[in-house]
Design a protein around this motif. Structure first.
Motif, PDB file in Angstrom:
ATOM      1  N   ASP A 204      10.532   0.102  -1.095  1.00 60.76           N
ATOM      2  CA  ASP A 204       9.431  -0.512  -0.349  1.00 60.76           C
ATOM      3  C   ASP A 204       8.831  -1.666  -1.132  1.00 60.76           C
ATOM      4  N   VAL A 205       8.651  -1.486  -2.444  1.00 56.45           N
ATOM      5  CA  VAL A 205       8.092  -2.555  -3.276  1.00 56.45           C
ATOM      6  C   VAL A 205       9.019  -3.768  -3.284  1.00 56.45           C
ATOM      7  N   ALA A 206      10.321  -3.527  -3.429  1.00 56.05           N
ATOM      8  CA  ALA A 206      11.280  -4.636  -3.428  1.00 56.05           C
ATOM      9  C   ALA A 206      11.244  -5.376  -2.105  1.00 56.05           C
ATOM     10  N   GLN A 207      11.126  -4.632  -1.000  1.00 56.32           N
ATOM     11  CA  GLN A 207      11.066  -5.266   0.313  1.00 56.32           C
ATOM     12  C   GLN A 207       9.791  -6.080   0.473  1.00 56.32           C
ATOM     13  N   LEU A 208       8.675  -5.526   0.016  1.00 58.06           N
ATOM     14  CA  LEU A 208       7.411  -6.239   0.133  1.00 58.06           C
ATOM     15  C   LEU A 208       7.412  -7.509  -0.703  1.00 58.06           C
ATOM     16  N   GLU A 209       7.923  -7.424  -1.940  1.00 58.12           N
ATOM     17  CA  GLU A 209       7.947  -8.609  -2.804  1.00 58.12           C
ATOM     18  C   GLU A 209       8.888  -9.662  -2.250  1.00 58.12           C
ATOM     19  N   GLY A 210      10.001  -9.220  -1.660  1.00 57.84           N
ATOM     20  CA  GLY A 210      10.933 -10.170  -1.069  1.00 57.84           C
ATOM     21  C   GLY A 210      10.364 -10.863   0.146  1.00 57.84           C
ATOM     22  N   ALA A 211       9.349 -10.244   0.771  1.00 61.09           N
ATOM     23  CA  ALA A 211       8.707 -10.834   1.946  1.00 61.09           C
ATOM     24  C   ALA A 211       7.361 -11.448   1.600  1.00 61.09           C
ATOM     25  N   GLY A 212       7.190 -11.794   0.332  1.00 60.49           N
ATOM     26  CA  GLY A 212       5.931 -12.403  -0.078  1.00 60.49           C
ATOM     27  C   GLY A 212       4.757 -11.450  -0.032  1.00 60.49           C
ATOM     28  N   GLY A 213       5.018 -10.153  -0.177  1.00 59.51           N
ATOM     29  CA  GLY A 213       3.942  -9.163  -0.170  1.00 59.51           C
ATOM     30  C   GLY A 213       3.508  -8.734   1.213  1.00 59.51           C
ATOM     31  N   ARG A 214       4.210  -9.193   2.261  1.00 60.44           N
ATOM     32  CA  ARG A 214       3.821  -8.868   3.627  1.00 60.44           C
ATOM     33  C   ARG A 214       4.807  -7.883   4.236  1.00 60.44           C
ATOM     34  N   GLY A 330       2.881   5.151  -9.680  1.00 56.55           N
ATOM     35  CA  GLY A 330       1.668   4.413  -9.352  1.00 56.55           C
ATOM     36  C   GLY A 330       1.887   3.375  -8.272  1.00 56.55           C
ATOM     37  N   LEU A 331       2.806   3.658  -7.325  1.00 57.45           N
ATOM     38  CA  LEU A 331       3.129   2.687  -6.288  1.00 57.45           C
ATOM     39  C   LEU A 331       2.542   3.037  -4.928  1.00 57.45           C
ATOM     40  N   GLY A 332       2.185   4.305  -4.733  1.00 55.89           N
ATOM     41  CA  GLY A 332       1.821   4.776  -3.397  1.00 55.89           C
ATOM     42  C   GLY A 332       0.683   4.007  -2.764  1.00 55.89           C
ATOM     43  N   LEU A 333      -0.436   3.843  -3.466  1.00 59.48           N
ATOM     44  CA  LEU A 333      -1.588   3.157  -2.888  1.00 59.48           C
ATOM     45  C   LEU A 333      -1.330   1.670  -2.709  1.00 59.48           C
ATOM     46  N   SER A 334      -0.546   1.079  -3.612  1.00 62.04           N
ATOM     47  CA  SER A 334      -0.203  -0.337  -3.461  1.00 62.04           C
ATOM     48  C   SER A 334       0.600  -0.569  -2.187  1.00 62.04           C
ATOM     49  N   ILE A 335       1.585   0.289  -1.944  1.00 57.37           N
ATOM     50  CA  ILE A 335       2.397   0.174  -0.729  1.00 57.37           C
ATOM     51  C   ILE A 335       1.548   0.435   0.507  1.00 57.37           C
ATOM     52  N   ALA A 338      -0.672  -2.489   1.428  1.00 51.31           N
ATOM     53  CA  ALA A 338       0.093  -3.593   2.021  1.00 51.31           C
ATOM     54  C   ALA A 338       0.414  -3.308   3.482  1.00 51.31           C
ATOM     55  N   LEU A 339       0.742  -2.059   3.800  1.00 51.80           N
ATOM     56  CA  LEU A 339       1.035  -1.685   5.191  1.00 51.80           C
ATOM     57  C   LEU A 339      -0.214  -1.799   6.061  1.00 51.80           C
ATOM     58  N   VAL A 340      -1.356  -1.399   5.512  1.00 52.18           N
ATOM     59  CA  VAL A 340      -2.601  -1.518   6.261  1.00 52.18           C
ATOM     60  C   VAL A 340      -2.950  -2.991   6.474  1.00 52.18           C
ATOM     61  N   ALA A 341      -2.777  -3.819   5.445  1.00 53.66           N
ATOM     62  CA  ALA A 341      -3.057  -5.250   5.579  1.00 53.66           C
ATOM     63  C   ALA A 341      -2.184  -5.882   6.653  1.00 53.66           C
TER      64      ALA A 341
END
Length: 387
Positions: A204-214, A330-335, A338-341
């Motif tokens: 999920d983190v790799a996907q988010l970073e590849g999409a500019g955090g979105r 320590g990734l759960g809340l970060s992910i 991002a999903l809520v945003a």
């Protein structure tokens, strides 16, 4: 650390006076500062920047037909979000308004003519070194993302197989089986399950970073109570295994405009955290309530609570309050944030040490006009649902 090699840098010189270009070219070429491009035409400057992607632009402000301010805006529009391509303004305009406007339009530095040769060289070197450090960091980040994605992808299926097969063997053991065998299989199942969830988070983190955090979301009208019950059904066995009570507290008929699968993913992360930090016999409640034009969803626990000084950091990737804790990355809340945003919502935490933690997040109510981020360009998509 060795200083970055600036000899391969590309510099674009833009000035409508040929004598100024000759002077700059002589100064820079004599100092071994990269490949030099030059033009007296500001329109051509934009095209040269598009073709050659210079590492630094030295730009005059007042030119016929197209001002340096216009060039700055054009350069900013062609850059990707987060890119660092510095522009050094060299101008005879000494007014504060010119300086403030240029810096506001994206210039990184500003010098007035007539300029000091030593000062120009120092400013150019500083900007080029910063550009090279930025490029090195970006390459390192891209390499990390590729490795992260490949490793996580290749680990996911074997770990899922180990988890499922160990669970199947556990279920088929006879009551007379050795306690050692049962404990060993249970440990294999739990450990592989933790590793599988970690791999999912890394993907999920790799996907988010590849999409500019979105994150991408597929919005539809959903029944919030049913959604929360679905999440509870998935997570209840884990909570029961820790002897925790998992409840749902949401009114019937409450509807939201959301991606149901993504909301369940957020709840899985939040409830998973609550399970980790709530002592045996505790309670976790998944709740929801209307909140102006939104639906506010919350996960409350009776766990240890979070110290006030840690609250500003809880949504950071890889952040953990206890560095010795090895129950996650320590990734759960970060992910989750991002999903809520991606829904156009927000997430926040309320906590008191010794009394528990509540994490709230919002998604749009089903009868309002909402705007949510879409794609790397940060454009907005409007979705209108019937009341």
């Amino acid at each position: 650390m060795n200083a970055p090699d600036l000899s391969c840098s590309t510099l674009l010189l833009v000035d409508d006076e040929e004598a100024n270009l000759d002077l700059l070219e002589g100064i820079l070429a004599g100092s071994g500062l990269g490949n030099l491009l030059r033009t007296q035409n500001p329109f051509q400057a934009v095209e040269l920047a598009r073709q050659h992607r210079p590492d630094l632009v030295l730009l005059d402000l007042h030119m016929p037909g197209m001002t340096g301010f216009d060039v700055l805006r054009a350069l900013r529009e062609m850059d990707e979000p987060g890119d660092y391509r510095p522009v050094l303004v060299l101008t005879a305009d000494v007014t504060p308004e010119a300086r403030d406007t240029a810096l506001g339009e994206g210039a990184r530095d500003f010098l007035t003519k007539p300029f000091d040769i030593v000062e120009v060289l120092l400013r150019v070197r500083n900007l080029l070194e910063t550009r090279q450090l930025y490029l090195q960091a970006r390459r390192a980040t891209e390499a990390r993302e590729r490795i992260l994605g490949v490793v996580a992808h290749d680990l996911r299926n074997p770990l899922a197989s180990i988890t499922m097969q160990s669970e199947m063997v556990l279920q088929t053991l006879s009551p007379r089986s050795s306690p050692y065998v049962r404990d060993a299989l249970s440990n294999i199942q739990q450990t592989s399950g933790q590793m599988y969830r970690l791999v999912e988070d890394l993907l999920d983190v790799a996907q988010l970073e590849g999409a500019g955090g979105r994150a991408s979301v597929d919005l539809a009208e959903v029944d919030v109570h049913e959604l929360l019950c679905t999440a509870r059904g998935m997570l209840q066995p884990i909570a029961a295994g820790r002897k925790l009570t998992l409840d749902v507290d949401a009114p019937a008929g409450l509807r939201a405009l959301a991606d149901g699968a993504r909301v369940v993913q957020v709840l899985s992360n939040l409830v998973g955290n609550a399970i980790k930090f709530t002592p045996t016999g505790g309670r976790i409640t998944i709740g929801a309530a209307p909140d102006d034009a939104c639906v506010r969803i919350s996960v409350a626990d009776t766990g240890h609570g979070i110290p006030a000084e840690h609250l500003p950091h809880v949504f950071g990737a890889f952040w953990q309050g206890d560095t010795a804790d090895r129950r996650g990355a320590g990734l759960g809340l970060s992910i989750a944030s991002a999903l809520v945003a991606a829904h156009g919502g927000r997430m926040w935490v309320e906590s008191e040490v010794g009394r528990g933690t509540t994490v709230h997040f919002t998604v749009p109510a089903a009868d309002v006009l909402v705007a949510v981020p879409a794609g790397r360009g940060g454009q907005m998509v409007e979705v209108l649902t019937s009341a």
